[in-house]
Design an enzyme around this catalytic site. Sequence first.
Site, PDB file in Angstrom:
ATOM      1  N   CYS A 120       0.818  -1.226   0.000  1.00 28.93           N
ATOM      2  CA  CYS A 120       0.000   0.000   0.000  1.00 28.93           C
ATOM      3  C   CYS A 120       0.846   1.269   0.000  1.00 28.93           C
ATOM      4  O   CYS A 120       0.321   2.368  -0.201  1.00 28.93           O
ATOM      5  CB  CYS A 120      -0.934   0.005   1.199  1.00 28.93           C
ATOM      6  SG  CYS A 120      -2.081  -1.379   1.179  1.00 28.93           S
ATOM      7  N   HIS A 263      -2.986   7.475   2.901  1.00 26.98           N
ATOM      8  CA  HIS A 263      -3.433   6.169   2.401  1.00 26.98           C
ATOM      9  C   HIS A 263      -4.801   5.862   3.010  1.00 26.98           C
ATOM     10  O   HIS A 263      -5.017   6.033   4.204  1.00 26.98           O
ATOM     11  CB  HIS A 263      -2.416   5.099   2.783  1.00 26.98           C
ATOM     12  CG  HIS A 263      -2.894   3.708   2.526  1.00 26.98           C
ATOM     13  ND1 HIS A 263      -3.481   3.348   1.337  1.00 26.98           N
ATOM     14  CD2 HIS A 263      -2.911   2.602   3.311  1.00 26.98           C
ATOM     15  CE1 HIS A 263      -3.813   2.073   1.385  1.00 26.98           C
ATOM     16  NE2 HIS A 263      -3.483   1.598   2.582  1.00 26.98           N
ATOM     17  N   ASN A 293     -10.218   0.323   0.715  1.00 31.52           N
ATOM     18  CA  ASN A 293      -8.760   0.396   0.614  1.00 31.52           C
ATOM     19  C   ASN A 293      -8.331  -0.164  -0.748  1.00 31.52           C
ATOM     20  O   ASN A 293      -8.469  -1.361  -0.991  1.00 31.52           O
ATOM     21  CB  ASN A 293      -8.155  -0.424   1.764  1.00 31.52           C
ATOM     22  CG  ASN A 293      -6.635  -0.411   1.762  1.00 31.52           C
ATOM     23  OD1 ASN A 293      -6.007   0.035   0.801  1.00 31.52           O
ATOM     24  ND2 ASN A 293      -6.049  -0.924   2.836  1.00 31.52           N
TER      25      ASN A 293
HETATM   26  O1  UT7 Z   1      -3.530  -1.008   3.736  1.00 31.95           O
HETATM   27  C1  UT7 Z   1      -2.587  -1.713   4.495  1.00 31.95           C
HETATM   28  C2  UT7 Z   1      -2.672  -1.312   5.888  1.00 31.95           C
HETATM   29  N1  UT7 Z   1      -3.846  -1.847   6.504  1.00 31.95           N
HETATM   30  C3  UT7 Z   1      -4.388  -1.244   7.518  1.00 31.95           C
HETATM   31  O2  UT7 Z   1      -3.909  -0.181   7.873  1.00 31.95           O
HETATM   32  C4  UT7 Z   1      -5.503  -1.908   8.271  1.00 31.95           C
HETATM   33  C5  UT7 Z   1      -5.262  -1.735   9.748  1.00 31.95           C
HETATM   34  N2  UT7 Z   1      -6.240  -2.358  10.638  1.00 31.95           N
HETATM   35  C6  UT7 Z   1      -7.531  -1.986  10.689  1.00 31.95           C
HETATM   36  O3  UT7 Z   1      -7.993  -1.143   9.951  1.00 31.95           O
HETATM   37  C7  UT7 Z   1      -8.384  -2.572  11.781  1.00 31.95           C
HETATM   38  O4  UT7 Z   1      -7.547  -3.234  12.698  1.00 31.95           O
HETATM   39  C8  UT7 Z   1      -9.465  -3.558  11.264  1.00 31.95           C
HETATM   40  C9  UT7 Z   1     -10.536  -2.803  10.519  1.00 31.95           C
HETATM   41  C10 UT7 Z   1      -8.831  -4.608  10.367  1.00 31.95           C
HETATM   42  C11 UT7 Z   1     -10.132  -4.236  12.452  1.00 31.95           C
HETATM   43  O5  UT7 Z   1     -10.678  -3.238  13.328  1.00 31.95           O
HETATM   44  P1  UT7 Z   1     -10.367  -3.289  14.892  1.00 31.95           P
HETATM   45  O6  UT7 Z   1     -11.106  -2.194  15.494  1.00 31.95           O
HETATM   46  O7  UT7 Z   1      -8.878  -3.307  15.067  1.00 31.95           O
HETATM   47  O8  UT7 Z   1     -11.036  -4.671  15.299  1.00 31.95           O
HETATM   48  P2  UT7 Z   1     -10.410  -5.837  16.166  1.00 31.95           P
HETATM   49  O9  UT7 Z   1      -9.588  -6.710  15.301  1.00 31.95           O
HETATM   50  O10 UT7 Z   1      -9.767  -5.249  17.398  1.00 31.95           O
HETATM   51  O11 UT7 Z   1     -11.725  -6.582  16.588  1.00 31.95           O
HETATM   52  C12 UT7 Z   1     -12.718  -5.948  17.450  1.00 31.95           C
HETATM   53  C13 UT7 Z   1     -13.932  -6.845  17.506  1.00 31.95           C
HETATM   54  C14 UT7 Z   1     -13.583  -8.302  17.752  1.00 31.95           C
HETATM   55  O12 UT7 Z   1     -14.622  -8.859  18.574  1.00 31.95           O
HETATM   56  P3  UT7 Z   1     -14.425  -9.002  20.163  1.00 31.95           P
HETATM   57  O13 UT7 Z   1     -13.200  -9.842  20.346  1.00 31.95           O
HETATM   58  O14 UT7 Z   1     -14.262  -7.606  20.671  1.00 31.95           O
HETATM   59  O15 UT7 Z   1     -15.692  -9.643  20.571  1.00 31.95           O
HETATM   60  C15 UT7 Z   1     -13.639  -8.932  16.399  1.00 31.95           C
HETATM   61  O16 UT7 Z   1     -13.956 -10.308  16.454  1.00 31.95           O
HETATM   62  O17 UT7 Z   1     -14.603  -6.817  16.239  1.00 31.95           O
HETATM   63  C16 UT7 Z   1     -14.754  -8.152  15.727  1.00 31.95           C
HETATM   64  N3  UT7 Z   1     -14.594  -8.108  14.273  1.00 31.95           N
HETATM   65  C17 UT7 Z   1     -15.610  -7.973  13.423  1.00 31.95           C
HETATM   66  N4  UT7 Z   1     -16.939  -7.883  13.618  1.00 31.95           N
HETATM   67  C18 UT7 Z   1     -17.720  -7.756  12.528  1.00 31.95           C
HETATM   68  C19 UT7 Z   1     -13.431  -8.140  13.569  1.00 31.95           C
HETATM   69  N5  UT7 Z   1     -13.694  -8.055  12.259  1.00 31.95           N
HETATM   70  C20 UT7 Z   1     -15.049  -7.952  12.131  1.00 31.95           C
HETATM   71  C21 UT7 Z   1     -15.915  -7.825  11.045  1.00 31.95           C
HETATM   72  N6  UT7 Z   1     -17.240  -7.720  11.277  1.00 31.95           N
HETATM   73  N7  UT7 Z   1     -15.471  -7.759   9.769  1.00 31.95           N
END
Ligand code: UT7
Length: 362
Positions: A120, A263, A293
């Site tokens: 990216c 980005h 993205n």
């Molecule tokens: O382009 C290259 C660079 N990429 C990036 O910069 C991406 C960086 N990361 C992110 O944007 C975020 O970390 C994500 C969007 C991928 C995830 O968001 P987050 O706020 O970090 O979520 P998390 O992984 O901490 O998960 C929070 C909760 C979890 O549930 P519990 O454990 O709190 O019950 C996950 O299981 O959200 C849940 N979860 C989802 N729920 C519904 C994770 N993914 C999903 C989903 N739909 N798609």
Amino acid sequence: MRTPAAVLCGLGTSLPEHSVSNSRLIAQNHLDSDDRWILERTGIAARRLADSRTSTGDLARAAGRAALESAAELAGAPLRPDIVLLATTTPDHRCPATAPEVAHGLGLDGVPALDVSAACAGFVYATACAQALITAGLYERPLVIGAETYSTTLIDPHDRDTAILFGDGAGAVLIRTGTPDEPGALIAQDLGSDGGHAGLIQVPAGGSRRPLGTPDTGPHEHCFRMNGRAVYAHAVRRMTDSALNVLKSTGWSPDDVEAFISHQANQRIIDAVGERLGVPPARRHGNLRELGNTAAASIPLALADTATRQLVEPGARTLITGFGGGLAWGAHTLRFPEARPRSRPPHASLPHTDTDTEKAIR
Ligand code: UT7
């Protein structure tokens, strides 16, 4: 003799026609997710997805052609690129590079053309190289393209951690020699990498480390994997630090920044970087909500969108930041370009013997 400046003088885009909303994506891929979660946690409402006939090269060629048309309109005469740099993680083939075929499709046979692989961060890397080539006096008109088709090549459609995030598309800029105070002039650049965290964003199989078809390769190991939480923290820190470096070498304070284009990975990341830098929300621009993205294409697509909507005056002090797998990151300062962006659908550029465009770039 004064060192020539590199000036963005043409902006082009190409997007697949098919826009898919969060709820439609969830339904068609049977994802355990919901529209509200995606919108609130990422800022993404929809993304464009390529059909199986559309390759990264098709999108890149169409965006490149649109950038040349945009440059010709501004200059009042066609400008022929003398090198093509294509930033992509999703080339048409593992071998050869996609850029020579894109150059051929643009009627640029004989011009050097190479792919730049920095995930990216590919667009900021390729633009930095183009700027260096101009200031070294080696080339005068690099065409820089960021193009991707993650959805058809790398993404497991049933993996909710990644399938909701990525979209397809291409953005391109033509760069020419010029002076440092004119609209579009690139000023300073900052690049960095940290391969110690290469595993945070990875396609495990299909390279020489783990070739496809070896017995220990799992069914989804040719797909994109990401440790979202760890990547998020790195993205905020690395883009903030890189932005501060480039602002310092430019002699600007964060207060001087009139337009900030980051980005487009996650609105929370963009806002966290903006807040840490002290760049207010009204100066942060992008189109993550509509496009998701688009990896190496995200910055030129956001730049073109900002210009199309006339949200920033030509010449305004602009900061760009990129971040991606590698880890790799970078930032640029520039004067906001004057060119009016042009857009082309990916298949409108076929066949490549489109005489109007061939005339336009001679
Ligand atoms: O382009 C290259 C660079 N990429 C990036 O910069 C991406 C960086 N990361 C992110 O944007 C975020 O970390 C994500 C969007 C991928 C995830 O968001 P987050 O706020 O970090 O979520 P998390 O992984 O901490 O998960 C929070 C909760 C979890 O549930 P519990 O454990 O709190 O019950 C996950 O299981 O959200 C849940 N979860 C989802 N729920 C519904 C994770 N993914 C999903 C989903 N739909 N798609």
